[in-house]
Design a protein around this motif. Structure first.
Motif, mmCIF file in Angstrom:
data_model
loop_
_atom_site.group_PDB
_atom_site.id
_atom_site.type_symbol
_atom_site.label_atom_id
_atom_site.label_comp_id
_atom_site.label_asym_id
_atom_site.label_seq_id
_atom_site.Cartn_x
_atom_site.Cartn_y
_atom_site.Cartn_z
ATOM 1 N N ASN A 166 0.820 -1.215 0.000
ATOM 2 C CA ASN A 166 0.000 0.000 0.000
ATOM 3 C C ASN A 166 0.853 1.262 0.000
ATOM 4 N N ARG A 167 2.175 1.107 -0.175
ATOM 5 C CA ARG A 167 3.060 2.276 -0.293
ATOM 6 C C ARG A 167 3.189 2.719 -1.756
ATOM 7 N N HIS A 168 2.366 2.117 -2.604
ATOM 8 C CA HIS A 168 2.242 2.529 -4.006
ATOM 9 C C HIS A 168 3.460 2.136 -4.849
ATOM 10 N N GLY A 169 3.353 2.389 -6.158
ATOM 11 C CA GLY A 169 4.431 1.987 -7.044
ATOM 12 C C GLY A 169 4.291 2.595 -8.424
ATOM 13 N N LEU A 170 5.278 2.309 -9.265
ATOM 14 C CA LEU A 170 5.355 2.879 -10.603
ATOM 15 C C LEU A 170 5.878 1.822 -11.571
ATOM 16 N N ASP A 193 7.310 15.364 -9.318
ATOM 17 C CA ASP A 193 8.225 14.934 -8.262
ATOM 18 C C ASP A 193 7.518 14.683 -6.934
ATOM 19 N N LYS A 194 6.574 15.557 -6.566
ATOM 20 C CA LYS A 194 5.942 15.399 -5.256
ATOM 21 C C LYS A 194 5.018 14.191 -5.193
ATOM 22 N N VAL A 195 4.556 13.701 -6.343
ATOM 23 C CA VAL A 195 3.810 12.443 -6.385
ATOM 24 C C VAL A 195 4.782 11.277 -6.470
ATOM 25 N N LEU A 196 5.827 11.424 -7.283
ATOM 26 C CA LEU A 196 6.828 10.377 -7.450
ATOM 27 C C LEU A 196 7.459 10.005 -6.110
ATOM 28 N N ALA A 197 7.611 10.995 -5.245
ATOM 29 C CA ALA A 197 8.229 10.755 -3.937
ATOM 30 C C ALA A 197 7.385 9.848 -3.050
ATOM 31 N N GLN A 198 6.100 9.707 -3.364
ATOM 32 C CA GLN A 198 5.202 8.874 -2.559
ATOM 33 C C GLN A 198 5.159 7.423 -3.035
ATOM 34 N N LEU A 199 5.850 7.117 -4.134
ATOM 35 C CA LEU A 199 5.761 5.787 -4.749
ATOM 36 C C LEU A 199 6.931 4.929 -4.298
ATOM 37 N N GLY A 200 6.641 3.871 -3.548
ATOM 38 C CA GLY A 200 7.698 3.067 -2.944
ATOM 39 C C GLY A 200 8.334 2.053 -3.870
ATOM 40 N N GLY A 201 7.566 1.483 -4.817
ATOM 41 C CA GLY A 201 8.079 0.441 -5.693
ATOM 42 C C GLY A 201 8.344 0.953 -7.095
ATOM 43 N N ARG A 202 9.341 0.367 -7.782
ATOM 44 C CA ARG A 202 9.676 0.777 -9.144
ATOM 45 C C ARG A 202 9.863 -0.458 -10.029
ATOM 46 N N VAL A 203 9.226 -0.450 -11.180
ATOM 47 C CA VAL A 203 9.479 -1.446 -12.219
ATOM 48 C C VAL A 203 9.771 -0.655 -13.492
ATOM 49 N N GLN A 204 11.021 -0.667 -13.931
ATOM 50 C CA GLN A 204 11.428 0.126 -15.089
ATOM 51 C C GLN A 204 11.823 -0.788 -16.239
#
Length: 545
Positions: free
Chosen positions: A32-36, A337-348
């Motif tokens: 629930n810490r969000h992701g991208l 950036d201020k939304v990106l900072a809230q996203l804990g997971g990354r899949v690039q």
């Protein structure tokens, strides 16, 4: 998280995402810490989204995902053990077992899924203004309309309700101002009418006409099907099947994407409603719901600063309601950036850099990861093959792991779209069959305003109401009766549904008090509820804290 564990099967605590030098896991307690999920077209974003959705559903977490191209629909059918899938699974030490997941299809247009509807009241003036692309003055007029509707029990359900309300409000300011020049009126009455003119001063016929034209544009895009009843109950997204698995809710969005602003505003409305309706949950062993927002850049394109602030607040606070939000787009720089900072997971996934601008974007993407001394992240992003990705999820302490290069595991359900016949069979067995499929045209503002105008026609055309006739009689008829009759509030009043922040100065004028004075002078009956100031906000009760 990423560990050296060689086990390659989902557990009650984590989801197996892929494997490189180490095994990549997504910990459910931190989901629930969000992701991208990012990457160029054709590099595997949809497959990554599917295996994450499968993992959540397998763990009993309901999923909502927008399906732009129809490829995600395959999650509803049993996967096929094709050679390339078996090869990839074997390289990871994974025993491939074909699977399928309980799926419910939704469609704003009601063509390829259950209709999704909301009332105009639930959408609110700020989100509706963004959907209509209104300027500040036009947005202020829309806020006035919502205020008048709430204070007079006019339920706004569909677009004809909003049209009728705007048509009724527009003449009031003009006639109230004109009455000031009538030599037959006394000074006390003129003072009351001046107050009315001040309150409705920005509600000009031209502004209302512009809003009406924008409503017509929205209707031509099919949005009229979105506004109405029965309205969607968002808790219907949060279901599990008979096996305890989370239901995968898929929004069919191929046609909806032809109206990008409608698509983005609709999904933002859903997030805001989830935030408003769900209770605080704290830290859970797994999320209550995971929300995948594909083509996420559309949410932020040309968004005003006030709206951006609210988006950031919702993303930051909704995790405490047990909801995880995963944005899917081509490049991390698409997300502020201020939304990106809230996203804990990354899949690039891979990005291509053929121009200086592309190279700058790759460097920016690399900088969103926690560095790994073994990897040149910017270079690897351009070298990734299809199905490969750079991953970083949160560790037990809530800090991101160092970036790792991994091969994404193969989905267990079908890869690619289903056939129309298969979709029809799934919908025929849906637990919501019949609940939303037929629209209901209940009595609302349109019918109520028509009735009140009809009720005033006889005295207005006959001997009058003793208020002086002429312009005065017309204002008494319009204001005193249409906006001055005590009526029982609709079953879904604006104040009950959502507390909304007044974002423009025009809405700070307490219309109820002004119209109350006018109503007393011309014989209108307003009752005690008029004059009650409501706080409206774009995204739920954020300012009630």
């Amino acid at each position: 998280m990423v560990t050296s564990d060689n086990k390659t099967a989902d557990t009650d605590e984590k989801i197996f995402i892929g494997k490189g030098e180490q095994t990549a896991w997504l910990t459910l307690a931190l989901a629930n810490r969000h992701g991208l999920v990012t990457g160029a077209t054709g590099t595997g974003k949809t497959v990554s989204l599917q295996i994450m959705a499968e993992g959540f559903a397998r763990a009993g977490v309901p999923v909502f995902a927008a399906d732009i191209k129809g490829d995600l629909s395959g999650i509803s059918e049993v996967g096929e053990a094709k050679d390339f899938i078996l090869k990839r699974a074997g390289e990871m030490g994974l025993d491939f077992q074909p699977d399928q997941f309980s799926t419910v299809f939704w469609d704003v247009f009601g063509e390829q899924g259950h209709p999704v509807r909301a009332t105009v009241t639930e959408m609110g003036p700020l989100l509706l203004s963004r959907m209509l692309d209104l300027n500040d003055v036009q947005e202020g007029v829309l806020n006035v309309a919502f205020r008048v509707a709430d204070e007079n029990g006019l339920t706004l359900i569909d677009m004809k309700d909003l049209r009728a309300l705007l048509d009724a409000i527009a003449p009031v300011a003009k006639k109230a101002a004109a009455a000031d020049d009538d030599p037959d009126d006394n000074e006390e009455l003129k003072a009351a009418l001046r107050k009315a003119a001040q309150s409705y001063g920005n509600v000009s016929k031209a502004t209302v006409g512009t809003i009406q034209r924008q409503l017509l544009v929205l209707e031509n895009q099919g949005a009229a099907k979105f506004f109405g009843e029965p309205a969607l109950t968002l808790k219907d997204f949060m279901k599990t099947d008979s096996d305890g698995r989370g239901v995968v809710n898929i929004l069919v969005a191929d046609k909806l994407m032809q109206s990008p602003r409608l698509y983005a505003t609709f999904l933002l409305w859903m997030l805001s409603e989830l935030f408003e309706e769900l209770p605080e949950a704290g830290d859970l062993a797994k999320p209550k719901l995971v929300f995948f927002f594909d083509e996420a850049h559309l949410l932020f394109d040309d968004a005003p600063d006030a709206l951006m602030d609210k988006i950031e607040q919702v993303v930051r606070l909704i995790r405490s309601k047990g909801v995880g939000v995963y944005f899917v787009t081509q490049n991390p720089i698409d997300v502020p950036d201020k939304v990106l900072a809230q996203l804990g997971g990354r899949v690039q996934h891979a990005l291509r850099a053929f121009t200086p601008r592309d190279q700058k974007a790759v460097k920016a993407a690399a900088q969103t990861f926690r560095p790994n001394p073994k990897l040149d992240t910017a270079r690897v992003i351009m070298e990734l093959g299809k199905g490969e990705a750079l991953l970083s999820f949160l560790e037990g302490g809530g800090t991101p792991t160092m970036v790792e290069r991994v091969m994404i595991r193969p989905p267990t359900a079908r890869i690619g779209p289903i056939t129309p016949e298969e979709r029809k069979a799934i919908m025929s067995k849906s637990p919501f069959k019949g609940k939303y499929d037929t629209a209901i045209d209940a009595e609302s503002a349109y019918e109520m305003l028509q009735k009140r105008v009809a009720d005033t026609a006889a005295p207005a055309d006959g001997q009058g109401d003793g208020s002086g006739g002429g312009v005065l009689g017309q204002i008494g008829s319009i204001v005193g009766t249409i906006f001055g009759t005590n009526v029982k509030r609709g079953r879904l009043s604006t104040g009950q549904v959502i507390a909304r922040d007044v974002t423009r100065s025009v809405t700070n004028k307490v219309i109820g008090g002004v119209v109350a004075d006018l109503g007393k002078s011309v014989g209108g009956s307003l009752g005690s509820s008029v004059g009650r100031a409501l706080v409206r906000g774009a995204l739920g009760g954020l300012l009630r804290r």
